[in-house]
Write an enzyme that holds these catalytic residues in place. Structure first.
Site, short mmCIF file in Angstrom:
data_model
loop_
_atom_site.label_atom_id
_atom_site.label_comp_id
_atom_site.label_asym_id
_atom_site.label_seq_id
_atom_site.Cartn_x
_atom_site.Cartn_y
_atom_site.Cartn_z
N GLU A 31 19.42 28.07 -91.51
CA GLU A 31 18.67 28.89 -90.48
C GLU A 31 18.35 30.14 -90.90
O GLU A 31 19.15 29.98 -91.56
CB GLU A 31 19.77 28.33 -89.64
CG GLU A 31 19.36 29.18 -87.99
CD GLU A 31 20.58 29.20 -86.80
OE1 GLU A 31 20.91 27.64 -87.25
OE2 GLU A 31 20.55 29.13 -86.07
N ASN B 70 20.23 27.94 -83.23
CA ASN B 70 20.36 28.92 -82.54
C ASN B 70 19.51 29.92 -81.95
O ASN B 70 18.53 30.24 -81.28
CB ASN B 70 21.48 29.06 -81.68
CG ASN B 70 22.56 28.59 -81.94
OD1 ASN B 70 22.44 27.17 -80.92
ND2 ASN B 70 23.89 28.49 -81.73
N ASN C 144 16.75 23.14 -79.54
CA ASN C 144 16.94 22.74 -80.29
C ASN C 144 18.57 23.11 -79.20
O ASN C 144 18.50 23.94 -78.19
CB ASN C 144 17.72 24.01 -81.46
CG ASN C 144 18.98 23.94 -82.22
OD1 ASN C 144 19.64 22.83 -82.97
ND2 ASN C 144 20.23 25.24 -81.86
N GLU C 145 19.80 22.19 -79.28
CA GLU C 145 20.53 21.68 -78.67
C GLU C 145 20.21 22.27 -76.97
O GLU C 145 20.76 23.59 -76.61
CB GLU C 145 21.53 22.88 -78.99
CG GLU C 145 22.08 22.21 -80.51
CD GLU C 145 23.84 22.95 -81.11
OE1 GLU C 145 24.12 23.95 -80.40
OE2 GLU C 145 24.50 22.01 -81.94
N TYR D 158 30.19 19.15 -85.29
CA TYR D 158 31.00 19.93 -86.32
C TYR D 158 32.67 18.96 -86.43
O TYR D 158 32.91 18.67 -85.35
CB TYR D 158 30.70 21.33 -86.97
CG TYR D 158 29.52 21.35 -86.36
CD1 TYR D 158 29.24 22.22 -87.87
CD2 TYR D 158 28.85 21.67 -85.67
CE1 TYR D 158 27.87 22.26 -88.10
CE2 TYR D 158 27.29 22.01 -85.03
CZ TYR D 158 26.60 22.65 -87.11
OH TYR D 158 25.67 22.65 -87.32
N GLU E 69 22.29 18.37 -86.85
CA GLU E 69 23.61 19.05 -87.89
C GLU E 69 25.38 18.39 -87.67
O GLU E 69 25.41 17.49 -86.44
CB GLU E 69 23.59 19.59 -86.79
CG GLU E 69 22.31 20.92 -87.27
CD GLU E 69 23.09 22.67 -85.59
OE1 GLU E 69 23.87 22.58 -85.72
OE2 GLU E 69 21.97 22.77 -85.27
N GLN F 200 25.17 23.44 -92.57
CA GLN F 200 23.55 23.71 -93.14
C GLN F 200 24.06 24.29 -95.44
O GLN F 200 24.52 23.52 -95.91
CB GLN F 200 22.40 25.38 -93.01
CG GLN F 200 23.44 25.65 -91.37
CD GLN F 200 22.92 26.40 -90.94
OE1 GLN F 200 22.29 27.32 -91.36
NE2 GLN F 200 22.69 27.09 -89.46
O1 AHR Z 1 25.04 25.39 -87.37
C1 AHR Z 1 25.24 26.39 -87.08
C2 AHR Z 1 24.39 26.27 -85.49
O2 AHR Z 1 25.87 25.34 -85.12
C3 AHR Z 1 23.59 26.09 -85.04
O3 AHR Z 1 22.57 27.59 -85.08
C4 AHR Z 1 23.73 25.24 -83.83
O4 AHR Z 1 22.68 24.32 -83.11
C5 AHR Z 1 24.82 24.89 -83.55
O5 AHR Z 1 25.33 24.56 -81.97
#
Ligand code: AHR
Length: 506
Positions: A26, A71, A171-172, A243, A291, A351
């Protein structure tokens, strides 16, 4: 503790898509600037790409990289990254409150991807922008010549189209934090229209529609159902993110989070099947888990810093330093993706460099591998082929996030050539050796080819610029292949790659 397991050659799950070992870059923090791109660095090539970083990336054999966000993409103008660098605008990045110089854009990313032997997966901005800009982006990247956008690309020195095969529809978009956040039905409608337009351009392109940002979202899993109601016929994948963290400082509970990942995939698999049945569709939408990683060590501090800083350029951000405990969890998460390879066809560790990443760099200094680099490397190198069912009989434990979490976590993959089996094992027990009795059935003659392990570390051990080899793999000990069975002992808190050759002559 005793663990009995069986793998039979005919009890297969699915082909493991090589893209399950993908990654994500990113435009944020130092992922791009001083991560992969640092003109003036002693290892930089003529394009400014750091060769030390590239070497570590190549070591992971990364099949696909998602770009440029995240994001970030939801307020990004892709045209800003084109043409002569000195004429590119500097813009505010609203996602991370930084300034984006646009010194790297889609053409440079394509150059870098070639050097990294990886495929590009591009995300489009469906936050602040929409269909018109997305279709221009596609035409710029993929049309050979003779139109405004394709000729513009040629004028920038890229005669051949980039021919990007897979596109993320935003994205999201379920996240209220997203620039241009939408309701599920508004987003689903837009994503469907964009996906249709992309396929009018080229029927063979693949698109990824946004699912939930995580399985704790209030809208989960209704979001997926509504979005797929709108877009099922035109999209190929639904994207999921998650995550993991050990905020409670409870190791067994942390390891239990791998079961959460499993439930998340199973649940969304059910939603996909429900919409498929409702639509009387013959097609299967697959999961693109684009992700996933551990993200918690400095998360609160980073959130605060972002609020307070004054639009810096490429500041250190989300530079999590991973420990041995994180590497064991990452190994388990990879096992989940292998076991769920029937549903998950793409997964991207988030990432790749510096930002929640397996690779860290120092500006003007070296690059090194974090602890989580190694389980990803082993899975990527040796986890390609056909996933095999591993039936495990071992005691389990209950914890806050899950029940009956088995102390032995296992997955197995028959190689593409059918000449070897890779077995990935984790003994999650905090202090007990595990005696292993793993039967290999239906394979014929077999021979132990390799045993590599990560073990013998304190949970908090980490690699650093001064001690980059604190947690690295070593030759495994204590496992033998006897009468078609893998037998031996797995130390507490240990990870093992065991490879068995099925080629008697090898
Ligand atoms: O990977 C960091 C962030 O986590 C990304 O920009 C977003 O898509 C997610 O919330």
């Amino acid at each position: 503790m005793r663990a009995r397991a069986t793998i039979h050659k005919d009890f297969t799950i699915a082909t493991v898509d090589r893209r399950v070992y993908g990654s994500f870059l990113e435009h944020m923090g130092r992922a791009v600037y001083t991560g992969i791109y640092e003109p003036g660095h002693e290892t930089a090539d003529k394009n400014g790409f750091r060769q030390d970083t590239l070497e570590l990336v190549r070591g992971l054999d990364v099949p696909i990289v998602r770009y440029p966000g995240g994001n970030f993409v939801s307020a990004y103008n892709w045209e800003d990254g084109l043409g002569p660098r000195e004429q590119r605008p500097t813009r505010l990045d609203l996602a991370w409150r930084t300034r984006e110089t646009n010194h790297m854009g889609v053409n440079e990313f394509a150059d870098w991807a070639k050097l990294a032997n990886t495929e590009m997966m591009l995300a489009m901005n469906l936050g602040s922008r929409g269909l018109e800009d997305a279709r221009n982006f596609l035409e710029y990247c993929n049309h050979p010549a003779g139109t405004y956008w394709s000729d513009l690309r040629k004028s920038h020195g890229y005669a051949d189209p980039h021919n990007v095969r897979i596109w993320c529809l935003g994205n999201e978009m379920d996240g209220p934090w997203q620039v241009g956040h939408k309701t599920a039905s508004d987003y689903g409608h837009l994503a469907n229209e964009v996906s249709k337009a992309f396929k009018y351009f080229d029927q063979s392109l693949e698109t990824v529609v946004c699912g939930s940002s995580n399985d704790k979202m209030k809208t989960y899993p209704d979001w997926e159902a509504t979005v797929l109601e709108e877009s099922y016929d035109s999209v190929d994948y639904i994207s999921l993110h998650k995550y993991f963290g050990n905020e409670e400082k409870d190791t067994l509970n942390y390891f239990g989070r791998a079961q959460e990942l499993d439930r998340y995939i199973v649940t969304i698999g059910g939603v996909i099947d429900y919409i498929k049945a409702k639509k009387r569709s013959k097609k299967d939408v697959k999961i693109c888990f684009d992700e996933w990683n551990v993200w918690y060590h400095d998360r609160k501090e980073d959130d605060q810093r972002i609020k307070e800083w004054d639009w810096p350029v490429a500041p250190a951000l989300l530079e999590e330093v991973y420990n041995f405990e994180d590497a064991l969890l990452v190994a388990s998460l990879l096992n989940v993706f292998i076991r769920r390879s029937d549903r998950v066809k793409i997964a991207c560790m988030a990432q790749l460099v510096n930002v929640i990443a397996p690779i860290l760099t120092r500006e003007g200094g070296p690059a090194w591998a974090q602890t989580i680099y190694y389980p990803l490397q082993f899975a990527s190198k040796y986890g390609r082929g056909t996933a095999l069912n591993v039936s495990v009989d071992v005691p389990g434990y209950d914890c806050d996030v899950s029940q009956d979490v088995p102390y032995l976590d296992a997955s197995a993959v028959l190689s593409e050539a059918g000449t070897s089996v890779s077995i990935f094992l984790i003994n999650r027990h905090l202090d007990e050796d595990m005696s292993l009795d793993l039967a290999l059935e239906g394979f014929g003659a077999a021979r132990l080819l390799e045993h590599t392990e990560l073990s013998g570390h304190k949970l908090e051990d980490r690699n650093s610029i001064d001690a980059p080899n604190t947690v690295i793999p070593k030759k495994g000990r204590g496992i033998a292949l006897e009468d078609g069975k893998l037998v031996g002992a797995l130390k507490p808190l240990s990870y093992h790659l065991v490879r068995v050759s099925l080629d008697a002559s090898a």
